[in-house]
Motif scaffolding. Structure first.
Motif, PDB file in Angstrom:
ATOM      1  N   LEU A  11       0.849  -1.186   0.000  1.00 35.57           N
ATOM      2  CA  LEU A  11       0.000   0.000   0.000  1.00 35.57           C
ATOM      3  C   LEU A  11       0.886   1.238   0.000  1.00 35.57           C
ATOM      4  CD1 LEU A  11      -2.762   1.424   0.363  1.00 35.57           C
ATOM      5  CD2 LEU A  11      -2.454   1.118   2.838  1.00 35.57           C
ATOM      6  N   THR A  90      -3.599   0.849  -9.126  1.00 33.68           N
ATOM      7  CA  THR A  90      -3.999  -0.213  -8.199  1.00 33.68           C
ATOM      8  C   THR A  90      -4.425  -1.450  -8.973  1.00 33.68           C
ATOM      9  OG1 THR A  90      -4.698   1.332  -6.479  1.00 33.68           O
ATOM     10  CG2 THR A  90      -5.690  -0.870  -6.445  1.00 33.68           C
ATOM     11  N   THR A 112      -1.614  -1.380  -4.124  1.00 31.02           N
ATOM     12  CA  THR A 112      -2.745  -0.502  -3.841  1.00 31.02           C
ATOM     13  C   THR A 112      -2.225   0.911  -3.634  1.00 31.02           C
ATOM     14  OG1 THR A 112      -3.941  -2.313  -2.773  1.00 31.02           O
ATOM     15  CG2 THR A 112      -4.722  -0.074  -2.348  1.00 31.02           C
TER      16      THR A 112
END
Length: 115
Positions: A11, A90, A112
């Protein structure tokens, strides 16, 4: 047979960077082209970048100038340096290799990008 294992996903905030790796094992001699693909939820898998055994590279327009594909043939490892990441990057990123007339896929690593 060739086994491909991706790593390095995670992330990250928009504008950030990630470096993906793909380790190849098994019968890795004569692997010619290696690629990165990605698949976002609800979308088809799309090609991202390609590198030949000799280092020739090509990129999808959507990542050109932001992503860099490279490979270390001595380590049997493929890389994807991703800079200036956007939320639309993403996806689940897959490593792909061609050896003679057979294609191989990894299991994917999730990237992400938050806005």
């Amino acid at each position: 047979q060739v086994q491909l294992v991706e790593s390095g996903g995670g992330l990250v905030q928009a504008g950030g960077s990630l470096r993906l790796s793909c380790a190849a094992s098994g019968d890795t001699t004569r692997i010619s082209f290696m690629d990165w693909y990605r698949q976002a939820p609800g979308k088809e898998r799309e090609w991202v970048a390609t590198i030949s055994n000799g280092g020739y590279t090509n990129y999808a327009d959507s990542v050109k100038g932001r992503f860099t594909i490279s490979r270390d043939n001595a380590k049997n490892t493929l890389y994807l340096q991703m800079n200036s990441l956007k939320p639309e990057d993403t996806a689940l990123y897959y490593c792909h290799a061609l050896r003679y007339a057979t294609y191989y896929w990894g299991q994917g690593t999730q990237v992400t990008v938050s806005s």
